[in-house]
Design an enzyme around this catalytic site. Structure first.
Site, short mmCIF file in Angstrom:
data_model
loop_
_atom_site.label_atom_id
_atom_site.label_comp_id
_atom_site.label_asym_id
_atom_site.label_seq_id
_atom_site.Cartn_x
_atom_site.Cartn_y
_atom_site.Cartn_z
N TYR A 1 -2.46 -1.23 10.58
CA TYR A 1 -2.60 -1.62 9.17
C TYR A 1 -1.43 -1.05 8.36
CZ TYR A 1 -4.21 -1.61 4.33
OH TYR A 1 -4.30 -1.77 2.96
N SER B 1 0.85 -1.18 0.00
CA SER B 1 0.00 0.00 0.00
C SER B 1 0.88 1.23 0.00
CB SER B 1 -0.90 0.02 1.25
OG SER B 1 -1.56 1.28 1.39
#
Length: 254
Positions: free
Chosen positions: A152, A139
Site C-alpha cells: 500500500y 498519503s
C-alpha cells in the site's frame, strides 16, 4: 484552487475522505459527482445531500472507467475538477514468503492503475476548460512507509511519483495537478476506531480545504510537515529541471 463554482468528480466518494470532500464541496455550492461500486451507498449519500450526482464505477475495470468518463462529461460538460480518491489498504508482510497474489494485484489495480486510467479518461476534456484540476490522493506513507502495509505504501509512493511527472507534462496546459497527502485519518479505510493518534475526519477536511485554496502543488495538513520533509518539500523543482534537461538534450536512441 478556487473552492466554489466548480464541477467536481470524485472516485471513492461513498465513505471516508472521499465522502468528506464531496459533502464539503457540495456545501460550498459546487456541482459534485461521486463514483463508487455500491449503488446503495451512492443512494445514501445522494439522499443525505440533495443535488449530489452519482454514478456506479468499478475502479478496477478499465473499460468501465472510459464509459463512465464519457457519461459524466455528457451529463456535466462544465466538469473541471477530477479527484482520484478511491483506494484500499490491506496488510501484507514483505518478509514473508506467503504472498497473496490476488490481493496484491487488486491493490495495484485500485491504488495505482485506477487513478492513472481515470486521469487518462478525463484529461483531454480537462484541457479544454479555462482552468481545471487533477487531484491525486496519495498519503504520508508515500514518504514514510509503514512496513505492515508495505505494498500500500509503495502504491502511494508511486502515485506521488506519477503526479510529479503528470504535473510536468501538463505544465503548459490549463490543467493544474495537485496532490493531497493525508495523515492517518479516522475513517473506515482500515477500521474507524477513534484512536487518538488519528486525525478526526472533519478536522482533516476543514484543514485540507484551507490548504487547497492556496497551495499550487502539494496539499498536506501541518501535522505531517516533518514527515513530508523526509525527502524535501521542494523536490518538484528538481524533477522539473531534470525533465526539462532531457527535453533540451535528448538521450540518443540507437
Amino acid at each position: 484552487m478556487k473552492l466554489t463554482a466548480n464541477t467536481i468528480f470524485i472516485t471513492g466518494g461513498t465513505s471516508g475522505i472521499g465522502r468528506g470532500l464531496a459533502e464539503a464541496f457540495h456545501r460550498l455550492g459546487n456541482q459534485v459527482i461521486i463514483a463508487g461500486r455500491r449503488k446503495a451507498l451512492l443512494d445514501e449519500v445522494a439522499k443525505a445531500n440533495p443535488g449530489i450526482d452519482t454514478i456506479e464505477l468499478d475502479i478496477n475495470d478499465a473499460a468501465q472507467i472510459k464509459a463512465v468518463a464519457q457519461e459524466v462529461i455528457r451529463r456535466h460538460p462544465t466538469l473541471n475538477v477530477v479527484i482520484n480518491n478511491a483506494g484500499i489498504m490491506p496488510f501484507d508482510n514483505p518478509a514473508s514468503g506467503q504472498l497473496d497474489d490476488a490481493q496484491a494485484v487488486g491493490l495495484l489495480e485500485t491504488n495505482l492503475l485506477g487513478p492513472v486510467r481515470v486521469s487518462a479518461a478525463f484529461v483531454e476534456h480537462l484541457k479544454k476548460q479555462p482552468q481545471s484540476y487533477l487531484i491525486n490522493n496519495s498519503s504520508v506513507l508515500a514518504f514514510i512507509p509503514i512496513a505492515v502495509t508495505a505494498l500500500y505504501s509503495a502504491t502511494k509512493a508511486a502515485i506521488h511519483s506519477y503526479t510529479l511527472s503528470q504535473r510536468f507534462m501538463l505544465r503548459d496546459s490549463s490543467v493544474s495537478v495537485l496532490e493531497i497527502a493525508p495523515p492517518w485519518v479516522d475513517t473506515d479505510l482500515i477500521h474507524k476506531s477513534g484512536d487518538p493518534r488519528s486525525m478526526p475526519l472533519d478536522v482533516f477536511i476543514a484543514q485540507t480545504l484551507e490548504k487547497l485554496a492556496t497551495d499550487t502543488t502539494e496539499v498536506f495538513v501541518d501535522g505531517i510537515a516533518p514527515l513530508r520533509a523526509n525527502v524535501g518539500p521542494n523536490e518538484y523543482a528538481l524533477i522539473a529541471q531534470f525533465n526539462q534537461s532531457l527535453i533540451d538534450n535528448p538521450i540518443p536512441l540507437g
